[in-house]
Design a protein around this motif. Structure first.
Motif, PDB file in Angstrom:
ATOM      1  N   GLY A 106      -3.155 -11.028 -13.177  1.00  9.81           N
ATOM      2  CA  GLY A 106      -3.401 -11.035 -14.539  1.00  9.81           C
ATOM      3  C   GLY A 106      -4.730 -10.188 -14.830  1.00  9.81           C
ATOM      4  N   ARG A 107      -5.291  -9.526 -13.936  1.00  6.56           N
ATOM      5  CA  ARG A 107      -6.647  -8.876 -13.959  1.00  6.56           C
ATOM      6  C   ARG A 107      -6.086  -7.264 -13.941  1.00  6.56           C
ATOM      7  NH1 ARG A 107     -10.964 -11.761 -10.084  1.00  6.56           N
ATOM      8  NH2 ARG A 107     -10.799 -13.689 -10.949  1.00  6.56           N
ATOM      9  N   ASN A 108      -7.213  -6.566 -14.770  1.00 11.00           N
ATOM     10  CA  ASN A 108      -7.288  -5.057 -14.546  1.00 11.00           C
ATOM     11  C   ASN A 108      -7.522  -4.667 -13.194  1.00 11.00           C
ATOM     12  OD1 ASN A 108      -6.698  -4.925 -17.081  1.00 11.00           O
ATOM     13  ND2 ASN A 108      -8.955  -4.663 -17.550  1.00 11.00           N
ATOM     14  N   ALA A 109      -6.629  -3.676 -12.775  1.00  5.92           N
ATOM     15  CA  ALA A 109      -6.945  -3.255 -11.470  1.00  5.92           C
ATOM     16  C   ALA A 109      -7.270  -1.624 -11.454  1.00  5.92           C
ATOM     17  CB  ALA A 109      -5.664  -3.390 -10.706  1.00  5.92           C
ATOM     18  N   ALA A 110      -8.186  -1.092 -10.604  1.00  2.00           N
ATOM     19  CA  ALA A 110      -8.285   0.227 -10.356  1.00  2.00           C
ATOM     20  C   ALA A 110      -7.695   0.722  -9.122  1.00  2.00           C
ATOM     21  CB  ALA A 110      -9.992   0.398 -10.360  1.00  2.00           C
ATOM     22  N   LEU A 111      -6.677   1.691  -9.240  1.00  2.00           N
ATOM     23  CA  LEU A 111      -6.121   2.206  -8.042  1.00  2.00           C
ATOM     24  C   LEU A 111      -6.518   3.440  -7.617  1.00  2.00           C
ATOM     25  CD1 LEU A 111      -2.348   1.277  -9.540  1.00  2.00           C
ATOM     26  CD2 LEU A 111      -3.952  -0.285  -8.107  1.00  2.00           C
ATOM     27  N   GLU A 112      -6.653   3.503  -6.320  1.00  2.00           N
ATOM     28  CA  GLU A 112      -6.897   4.800  -5.802  1.00  2.00           C
ATOM     29  C   GLU A 112      -5.762   5.151  -4.802  1.00  2.00           C
ATOM     30  OE1 GLU A 112     -10.258   4.568  -2.844  1.00  2.00           O
ATOM     31  OE2 GLU A 112     -11.353   3.139  -4.171  1.00  2.00           O
ATOM     32  N   ALA A 113      -4.781   5.711  -5.631  1.00  4.34           N
ATOM     33  CA  ALA A 113      -3.632   5.922  -5.168  1.00  4.34           C
ATOM     34  C   ALA A 113      -3.185   7.098  -4.020  1.00  4.34           C
ATOM     35  CB  ALA A 113      -2.623   6.389  -6.402  1.00  4.34           C
ATOM     36  N   GLY A 114      -2.398   6.843  -3.170  1.00  7.55           N
ATOM     37  CA  GLY A 114      -2.124   7.893  -2.089  1.00  7.55           C
ATOM     38  C   GLY A 114      -0.592   8.225  -2.255  1.00  7.55           C
ATOM     39  N   GLU A 115      -0.054   8.412  -1.162  1.00  5.13           N
ATOM     40  CA  GLU A 115       1.532   8.695  -1.220  1.00  5.13           C
ATOM     41  C   GLU A 115       2.296   7.857  -1.905  1.00  5.13           C
ATOM     42  OE1 GLU A 115       0.714   6.860   2.470  1.00  5.13           O
ATOM     43  OE2 GLU A 115      -0.246   8.448   1.679  1.00  5.13           O
ATOM     44  N   THR A 116       3.453   8.021  -1.996  1.00  4.08           N
ATOM     45  CA  THR A 116       4.454   7.083  -2.272  1.00  4.08           C
ATOM     46  C   THR A 116       5.402   6.694  -1.184  1.00  4.08           C
ATOM     47  OG1 THR A 116       4.722   8.053  -4.535  1.00  4.08           O
ATOM     48  CG2 THR A 116       6.810   6.894  -3.702  1.00  4.08           C
ATOM     49  N   ASP A 117       5.684   5.435  -0.909  1.00  2.22           N
ATOM     50  CA  ASP A 117       6.380   5.207   0.545  1.00  2.22           C
ATOM     51  C   ASP A 117       7.659   5.202   0.503  1.00  2.22           C
ATOM     52  OD1 ASP A 117       7.502   2.857  -0.864  1.00  2.22           O
ATOM     53  OD2 ASP A 117       6.155   1.486   0.453  1.00  2.22           O
ATOM     54  N   ARG A 118       8.645   4.988   1.350  1.00  4.00           N
ATOM     55  CA  ARG A 118      10.024   5.200   1.417  1.00  4.00           C
ATOM     56  C   ARG A 118      10.752   4.446   0.556  1.00  4.00           C
ATOM     57  NH1 ARG A 118      11.525   2.949   7.408  1.00  4.00           N
ATOM     58  NH2 ARG A 118      10.600   0.736   7.273  1.00  4.00           N
ATOM     59  N   TYR A 119      10.234   3.497   0.065  1.00  7.80           N
ATOM     60  CA  TYR A 119      10.899   2.452  -0.911  1.00  7.80           C
ATOM     61  C   TYR A 119      10.504   2.742  -2.461  1.00  7.80           C
ATOM     62  CZ  TYR A 119      11.595  -0.092   3.371  1.00  7.80           C
ATOM     63  OH  TYR A 119      11.795  -0.624   4.728  1.00  7.80           O
ATOM     64  N   GLY A 120       9.777   3.848  -2.723  1.00  7.65           N
ATOM     65  CA  GLY A 120       9.560   4.351  -3.790  1.00  7.65           C
ATOM     66  C   GLY A 120       8.132   3.645  -4.475  1.00  7.65           C
ATOM     67  N   ARG A 121       7.285   2.907  -3.608  1.00  9.59           N
ATOM     68  CA  ARG A 121       6.131   1.843  -4.191  1.00  9.59           C
ATOM     69  C   ARG A 121       5.010   2.851  -3.716  1.00  9.59           C
ATOM     70  NH1 ARG A 121       6.847  -2.884  -0.019  1.00  9.59           N
ATOM     71  NH2 ARG A 121       6.815  -1.124   1.381  1.00  9.59           N
ATOM     72  N   MET A 122       4.222   3.101  -4.958  1.00 10.44           N
ATOM     73  CA  MET A 122       2.783   3.777  -4.667  1.00 10.44           C
ATOM     74  C   MET A 122       2.045   2.978  -3.740  1.00 10.44           C
ATOM     75  SD  MET A 122      -0.313   3.716  -7.535  1.00 10.44           S
ATOM     76  CE  MET A 122       0.709   4.322  -8.883  1.00 10.44           C
ATOM     77  N   VAL A 123       1.364   3.772  -2.862  1.00  9.87           N
ATOM     78  CA  VAL A 123       0.624   3.143  -1.764  1.00  9.87           C
ATOM     79  C   VAL A 123      -1.055   3.433  -2.253  1.00  9.87           C
ATOM     80  CG1 VAL A 123      -0.145   3.212   0.451  1.00  9.87           C
ATOM     81  CG2 VAL A 123       2.346   3.645  -0.076  1.00  9.87           C
ATOM     82  N   ALA A 124      -1.711   2.344  -2.297  1.00  9.88           N
ATOM     83  CA  ALA A 124      -3.213   2.599  -2.966  1.00  9.88           C
ATOM     84  C   ALA A 124      -3.809   1.654  -2.177  1.00  9.88           C
ATOM     85  CB  ALA A 124      -3.049   2.252  -4.360  1.00  9.88           C
ATOM     86  N   VAL A 125      -5.305   2.090  -2.619  1.00 12.38           N
ATOM     87  CA  VAL A 125      -6.374   0.922  -2.385  1.00 12.38           C
ATOM     88  C   VAL A 125      -6.600   0.180  -3.742  1.00 12.38           C
ATOM     89  CG1 VAL A 125      -8.815   0.552  -1.810  1.00 12.38           C
ATOM     90  CG2 VAL A 125      -7.543   2.186  -0.454  1.00 12.38           C
ATOM     91  N   VAL A 126      -6.633  -1.055  -3.858  1.00 14.24           N
ATOM     92  CA  VAL A 126      -6.766  -1.611  -5.127  1.00 14.24           C
ATOM     93  C   VAL A 126      -7.857  -2.477  -5.363  1.00 14.24           C
ATOM     94  CG1 VAL A 126      -5.292  -3.328  -6.518  1.00 14.24           C
ATOM     95  CG2 VAL A 126      -4.184  -1.790  -5.187  1.00 14.24           C
ATOM     96  N   HIS A 127      -8.653  -2.072  -6.337  1.00 14.57           N
ATOM     97  CA  HIS A 127      -9.706  -2.894  -6.689  1.00 14.57           C
ATOM     98  C   HIS A 127      -9.397  -3.887  -7.956  1.00 14.57           C
ATOM     99  CE1 HIS A 127     -12.558  -0.634  -4.237  1.00 14.57           C
ATOM    100  NE2 HIS A 127     -11.495   0.205  -4.509  1.00 14.57           N
ATOM    101  N   CYS A 128      -9.569  -4.976  -7.668  1.00 16.80           N
ATOM    102  CA  CYS A 128      -9.359  -6.078  -8.752  1.00 16.80           C
ATOM    103  C   CYS A 128     -10.622  -6.795  -9.089  1.00 16.80           C
ATOM    104  CB  CYS A 128      -8.246  -7.240  -8.460  1.00 16.80           C
ATOM    105  SG  CYS A 128      -6.731  -6.502  -8.137  1.00 16.80           S
ATOM    106  N   GLY A 129     -11.089  -6.781 -10.393  1.00 17.15           N
ATOM    107  CA  GLY A 129     -12.369  -7.316 -10.582  1.00 17.15           C
ATOM    108  C   GLY A 129     -13.532  -6.930  -9.819  1.00 17.15           C
ATOM    109  N   GLY A 130     -13.418  -5.739  -9.558  1.00 12.84           N
ATOM    110  CA  GLY A 130     -14.494  -4.999  -8.613  1.00 12.84           C
ATOM    111  C   GLY A 130     -14.379  -5.297  -7.237  1.00 12.84           C
ATOM    112  N   VAL A 131     -13.447  -5.951  -6.862  1.00 12.12           N
ATOM    113  CA  VAL A 131     -13.198  -6.350  -5.513  1.00 12.12           C
ATOM    114  C   VAL A 131     -12.060  -5.804  -4.641  1.00 12.12           C
ATOM    115  CG1 VAL A 131     -12.677  -8.235  -3.591  1.00 12.12           C
ATOM    116  CG2 VAL A 131     -14.114  -8.682  -5.708  1.00 12.12           C
ATOM    117  N   ASN A 132     -12.555  -4.935  -3.793  1.00 11.39           N
ATOM    118  CA  ASN A 132     -11.306  -4.169  -3.016  1.00 11.39           C
ATOM    119  C   ASN A 132     -10.262  -5.122  -2.115  1.00 11.39           C
ATOM    120  OD1 ASN A 132      -9.842  -2.869  -0.742  1.00 11.39           O
ATOM    121  ND2 ASN A 132     -11.714  -1.357  -0.921  1.00 11.39           N
TER     122      ASN A 132
END
Length: 161
Positions: free
Chosen positions: A68-94
């Motif tokens: 339910g929070r906003n997330a900032a994504l540091e996106a990397g590659e896409t995995d073999r299942y088609g998902r974005m791989v990312a470092v995710v920050h929610c509420g300023g927390v990694n």
């Protein structure tokens, strides 16, 4: 003037932030990005599978942090299942770091690009936090491999009958 520019930048960043609309497990969530749902796999970590000990607790921990929070994504590659791989920050927390620090995920050594996570995992393990309270927790990648092998042997046994 710098303060105004900083406030404007923060406001614009939040206005275009991705919102977390689902959490599948302790290392996978869904964000709403430009009106579309996008699956995101947290980079560098691997959380217990749903049927493993701490699987539900790991999912709950990620949900409490991000759902339910906003997330900032540091996106990397896409995995073999088609998902974005990312470092995710929610509420300023990694979230990636939080999952490891709280003993809700392993560092996924095969794919890890954040050397600092190894020390956090060691500290969580030494403190017996989260999954490290278990005497012998099984790494999710080994759990998946064993389940796959069992499925293969079971399907071969069924075919033989």
């Amino acid at each position: 003037m710098k303060k105004i520019a900083l406030l404007l930048a923060l406001f614009c960043a939040q206005a275009h932030a991705d919102q977390v609309v689902g959490v599948s497990d302790g290392d996978t969530l869904t964000v709403l990005r430009n009106g579309k749902q996008v699956k995101v796999r947290l980079a560098n970590i691997d959380a217990p599978e749903k049927k493993q000990p701490f699987g539900a607790r790991s999912k709950q921990a990620l949900s409490l942090l991000c759902f339910g929070r906003n997330a900032a994504l540091e996106a990397g590659e896409t995995d073999r299942y088609g998902r974005m791989v990312a470092v995710v920050h929610c509420g300023g927390v990694n979230a990636n770091v939080a999952q490891v620090r709280n003993g809700m995920a392993w560092v996924y050594r095969q794919y890890n690009h954040d050397i600092g996570l190894l020390g956090m995992e060691a500290a969580a393990r030494a403190s017996r936090v989260g999954l490290w309270a278990d005497a012998n927790p099984q790494e999710p990648w080994l759990y998946r491999k064993s389940r796959k092998a069992q499925g293969t042997s079971l399907s071969h046994a069924a075919a033989a009958n």
